[in-house]
Scaffold this active site. Structure first.
Site, PDB file in Angstrom:
ATOM      1  N   ARG A 120       0.875  -1.188   0.000  1.00  0.00           N
ATOM      2  CA  ARG A 120       0.000   0.000   0.000  1.00  0.00           C
ATOM      3  C   ARG A 120       0.899   1.221   0.000  1.00  0.00           C
ATOM      4  O   ARG A 120       1.799   1.343   0.837  1.00  0.00           O
ATOM      5  CB  ARG A 120      -0.924   0.019   1.216  1.00  0.00           C
ATOM      6  CG  ARG A 120      -1.616   1.363   1.352  1.00  0.00           C
ATOM      7  CD  ARG A 120      -2.780   1.352   2.284  1.00  0.00           C
ATOM      8  NE  ARG A 120      -3.897   0.605   1.730  1.00  0.00           N
ATOM      9  CZ  ARG A 120      -5.110   0.589   2.259  1.00  0.00           C
ATOM     10  NH1 ARG A 120      -5.359   1.264   3.360  1.00  0.00           N
ATOM     11  NH2 ARG A 120      -6.073  -0.118   1.705  1.00  0.00           N
ATOM     12  N   HIS A 148      -7.251  -0.191  -6.308  1.00  0.00           N
ATOM     13  CA  HIS A 148      -7.267  -1.057  -5.125  1.00  0.00           C
ATOM     14  C   HIS A 148      -7.989  -2.348  -5.550  1.00  0.00           C
ATOM     15  O   HIS A 148      -9.139  -2.584  -5.200  1.00  0.00           O
ATOM     16  CB  HIS A 148      -8.020  -0.335  -4.000  1.00  0.00           C
ATOM     17  CG  HIS A 148      -7.903  -0.941  -2.642  1.00  0.00           C
ATOM     18  ND1 HIS A 148      -7.393  -2.204  -2.417  1.00  0.00           N
ATOM     19  CD2 HIS A 148      -8.252  -0.457  -1.419  1.00  0.00           C
ATOM     20  CE1 HIS A 148      -7.420  -2.454  -1.115  1.00  0.00           C
ATOM     21  NE2 HIS A 148      -7.939  -1.406  -0.493  1.00  0.00           N
TER      22      HIS A 148
HETATM   23  C1  NCD Z   1     -10.057   2.235   1.280  1.00  0.00           C
HETATM   24  C2  NCD Z   1      -8.694   2.655   0.788  1.00  0.00           C
HETATM   25  O1  NCD Z   1      -7.739   2.647   1.534  1.00  0.00           O
HETATM   26  O2  NCD Z   1      -8.648   2.964  -0.381  1.00  0.00           O
HETATM   27  N1  NCD Z   1     -10.085   1.519   2.460  1.00  0.00           N
HETATM   28  C3  NCD Z   1      -9.982   0.165   2.379  1.00  0.00           C
HETATM   29  O3  NCD Z   1      -8.977  -0.353   1.945  1.00  0.00           O
HETATM   30  N2  NCD Z   1     -11.030  -0.581   2.725  1.00  0.00           N
HETATM   31  C4  NCD Z   1     -11.056   3.314   1.237  1.00  0.00           C
HETATM   32  C5  NCD Z   1     -10.780   4.602   1.931  1.00  0.00           C
HETATM   33  O4  NCD Z   1      -9.765   4.794   2.585  1.00  0.00           O
HETATM   34  O5  NCD Z   1     -11.652   5.476   1.796  1.00  0.00           O
END
Ligand code: NCD
Length: 323
Positions: A120, A148
């Protein structure tokens, strides 16, 4: 059952994802996604029966997170451990990256210590760079305002379980279509299935042109609106938070925060069996009054991430499919 040597399932299904990276949902085609859905069904049954197969014993997942995470982080860890694998975490906000190490160098090192990398990062395109420099498969767990893809897979799985199908639905996606990476991956994925898509946003936060173009080329029926009323006849309403950290300034964010809200007034006018989805975290875009309704699937949604990530990790790293 003995592990097959050619990485197929017991019915001879070929595994197209063996040793591959997942950077964009567009790395997958419709057949791949359908297979992931079926494998996720089997993982869900095994997980519920507490009979998860120890297919990944001896394999190590390294998770590199340069941005905060709760749901994604936990469900990847649970998924890997359910399959007997090992997990090491690097919170990159307290790592050598802070001393100025490049992503390329970090990836070179970490890939020599692990069998798969889950990344990430705050920059769009970072997962693609990581794939280039890694000697092991890379899974994109969110790259800035890019994509994602594993979230999109669990979102599809949620729709499939909760609505019983992935086609013939009206699906409304609401809010920050410009910056929400979950929406970008979901939009590409939905483009592979026959649904009516409604994109609701202020003009300034509309869906990026490249995604719009790809959906148009796929011939999907699409509607664009600035009003939440365009979601009143939807079967699915998907509403992430406004992505505060991606706006150029606090004032720019403040202009749009709270712009759309799924509340009881909306629910009374919406379809009685509509499902409300959010990747989380919820900030202010869904009223807490809605939480108790059967339509609110946003608290269940993260739990679907576990079987989907189990299926994916097993397809990439394992030696046989479940079905
Ligand atoms: C999301 C992200 O990090 O993109 N969260 C997640 O992974 N469930 C959504 C978000 O942060 O709004």
């Amino acid at each position: 059952m003995p592990a097959s040597t050619d990485n197929t399932g017991p019915r001879g299904t070929r595994n197209p994802l063996s040793s591959t990276s997942l950077v964009s949902i567009s790395d997958l085609d419709r057949n791949n996604i359908d297979l992931i859905m079926r494998e996720s069904d089997r993982m869900r049954e095994a997980f519920r029966a507490r009979k998860s197969p120890a297919e990944l014993r001896g394999r190590r997942m390294a998770a590199l997170f340069y941005e905060p995470s709760t749901r994604t982080r936990l469900s990847f860890e649970i998924a890997m451990k359910e399959l007997g694998g090992d997990v090491v975490w690097a919170d990159m906000r307290s790592s050598s990256a802070m001393k100025g190490e490049s992503l390329e160098d970090t990836i070179r090192i970490i890939s020599s210590m692990s069998d798969i990398i889950v990344l990430r990062h705050y920059e769009k395109g970072s997962a693609g760079i990581a794939r280039k420099f890694s000697s092991v498969p890379v899974i994109n767990a969110g790259d800035g305002h890019g994509e994602h893809p594993t979230q999109a897979l669990m979102d599809l799985f949620t729709i499939r379980v909760e609505k019983g199908k992935l086609e013939g639905l009206k699906i409304a996606v609401v809010g920050d279509l410009k910056y929400a990476r979950t929406i970008h991956s979901l939009a590409y994925a939905l483009g592979m299935y026959d649904n009516d898509l409604v994109f609701i946003s202020p003009d300034e936060l509309s869906l990026p042109e490249e995604i719009r173009g790809e959906l148009a080329a796929s011939g999907r029926r699409m509607e664009f609106s600035g009003s939440l009323d365009a979601a009143l006849d939807a079967d699915v309403v998907y509403i992430p938070r406004m992505q505060k950290e991606r706006f150029e300034s606090e004032q720019a964010y403040d202009r749009f925060a709270g712009h759309y809200k799924v509340d009881m007034a909306f629910m009374k006018r919406a379809k009685s069996d509509v499902i409300i989805m959010s990747p989380g975290p919820r900030i202010m875009e869904i009223s807490t009054d809605v939480d108790g309704l059967k339509n609110a699937v946003y608290f269940k949604q993260p739990t679907y991430g576990i079987p989907v990530r189990m299926a994916l990790l097993n397809m990439i790293l394992g030696s046989r499919l479940m079905g």
